[in-house]
Enzyme design. Structure first.
Site, PDB file in Angstrom:
ATOM      1  N   ARG A 239       0.740  -1.176  -0.067  1.00 44.19           N
ATOM      2  CA  ARG A 239      -0.126   0.056   0.015  1.00 44.19           C
ATOM      3  C   ARG A 239       0.787   1.142   0.030  1.00 44.19           C
ATOM      4  NH1 ARG A 239      -3.647  -2.749  -1.676  1.00 44.19           N
ATOM      5  NH2 ARG A 239      -5.525  -2.938  -0.704  1.00 44.19           N
ATOM      6  N   GLU A 268      -3.827   7.269  -5.239  1.00 40.60           N
ATOM      7  CA  GLU A 268      -4.126   6.385  -6.405  1.00 40.60           C
ATOM      8  C   GLU A 268      -5.658   6.457  -6.813  1.00 40.60           C
ATOM      9  OE1 GLU A 268      -3.616   2.200  -5.631  1.00 40.60           O
ATOM     10  OE2 GLU A 268      -1.600   2.761  -4.933  1.00 40.60           O
ATOM     11  N   HIS A 286      -0.754  -0.280  -9.591  1.00 41.03           N
ATOM     12  CA  HIS A 286      -1.450  -1.095  -8.601  1.00 41.03           C
ATOM     13  C   HIS A 286      -2.196  -2.452  -9.465  1.00 41.03           C
ATOM     14  CE1 HIS A 286      -3.717  -1.022  -4.702  1.00 41.03           C
ATOM     15  NE2 HIS A 286      -3.604  -2.209  -5.008  1.00 41.03           N
TER      16      HIS A 286
HETATM   17  C1  DGY Z   1      -5.664  -6.206  -2.748  1.00 38.23           C
HETATM   18  O1  DGY Z   1      -6.348  -7.178  -2.872  1.00 38.23           O
HETATM   19  O2  DGY Z   1      -5.790  -5.529  -1.643  1.00 38.23           O
HETATM   20  C2  DGY Z   1      -4.977  -5.465  -4.099  1.00 38.23           C
HETATM   21  O3  DGY Z   1      -4.335  -4.425  -3.507  1.00 38.23           O
HETATM   22  C3  DGY Z   1      -6.119  -5.124  -5.085  1.00 38.23           C
HETATM   23  O4  DGY Z   1      -7.152  -4.571  -4.303  1.00 38.23           O
END
Ligand code: DGY
Length: 319
Positions: A239, A268, A286
């Site tokens: 993240r 994002e 991402h």
């Molecule tokens: C997650 O599954 O957390 C990925 O980042 C995609 O959303």
């Protein structure tokens, strides 16, 4: 029997949508635009369940305006930092996620980021693509070798462990920080550090695999970048909140951290426009879990959770 009414907020895989339409009364957002706060609030009155992605934000403020119909938020993501878990639980709404099924895809992408950052993927691609590649020298685009290097992993959950397994294929010496040490049969000889600071000192490569929480926001800040060995490479496929982006640019400019591979950003979608000035930041938008196989598996896992809930059971991945 009346089928439960479900809102699918984004364009999930075809197989997922097909199964959802077979089993539920489904409304699908084929336009694939992120669900707004107003849409989520309205959905709480119209649907029994929602399958959202991390692009839909269930903040406490949003949840406070919910009607009573909504019973389950079956996330199509492993990360749940877009959900105020307590607020949802306080309203008696079940919340689930999709662990396990995306670990390999995300770990593969972390490997790509690590290799791309270490070996000048951005600058190398650009020079060939632009036609500017007009000479060669043994001193040209010399990178950092991954094989045999020391790797630090922060967060040895499922994705961290999948990444460690792939890194062992490169003969990397794996070190990790986690809330607790792994049992021997899961550690495969990796070295446990009981503090982030201790881990950073040996992390020639550092990969982040922990969730974004109040505690991990800006986990990698100026002080911690300074603890990394000179020339370290940092990878983030978890993240964006985990990295202080201003501090990252400062350490890259100073040459202390050599390169970064990033799949996620504080902002994002969009990312950090200032990063485009850094050829030593290899970036992706991402897409850690974005393989066909994994998208199907995530969708099916979210549906498995819905199925369990509407069959009167506790969903497998209840948080
Ligand atoms: C997650 O599954 O957390 C990925 O980042 C995609 O959303």
């Amino acid at each position: 029997m009346i089928k439960p009414r479900i809102w699918i907020t984004r364009r999930l895989s075809d197989a997922t949508l097909e199964r959802a339409q077979r089993d539920y009364d489904v409304v699908i957002n084929y336009e694939d635009t992120p669900g707004t706060a107003d849409q989520i609030i309205a959905a709480s009155a119209e649907f029994d369940g929602i399958i959202p992605c991390h692009s839909e934000h269930f903040t406490a403020e949003v949840v406070a305006q919910f009607s009573d119909r909504l019973k389950i938020v079956a996330n199509h993501s492993v990360g749940i930092d877009h959900c105020d878990l307590q607020a949802l639980k306080d309203r008696g709404i079940f919340v689930t996620n999709t662990p396990d099924v995306l670990s390999d895809a995300t770990a593969e992408l972390a490997m790509l980021l690590m290799l791309g950052a270490a070996r000048h993927a951005v600058a190398g691609d650009r020079i060939v693509r632009s036609g500017a590649w007009d000479s060669w020298s043994p001193a040209f685009m010399v990178g950092k070798q991954v094989t045999g290097a020391r790797l630090g992993i922060i967060g040895m959950g499922r994705v961290g462990r999948a990444f460690a397994a792939k890194a062992r294929g490169f003969d990397m010496e794996v070190h990790y920080y986690n809330r607790s040490a792994l049992p021997e049969d899961q550690a495969y000889g990796s070295t446990y550090h009981d503090s982030v600071e201790s881990l950073l000192g040996v992390a020639d490569f550092l990969s982040l695999h922990c969730p974004a929480t109040a505690e991990t926001t800006n986990l990698m800040n100026a002080e911690r970048f300074a603890l990394l060995p000179q020339g370290a490479v940092i990878v983030n496929s978890a993240r964006g909140a985990l990295i202080d982006e201003t501090a990252l640019m400062a350490t890259l400019s100073a040459g202390h951290v050599a390169a970064a591979g990033l799949d996620c950003f504080q902002n994002e979608p969009g990312g950090n426009p200032a990063f485009s000035g850094y050829d030593n930041i290899f970036m992706l938008p991402h897409i850690g879990s974005a393989t066909k196989q994994t998208r199907d598996a995530m969708g099916f896992r979210a549906l498995d959770n819905l199925d369990a809930f509407f069959a009167g059971q506790t969903p497998y991945d209840t948080l």
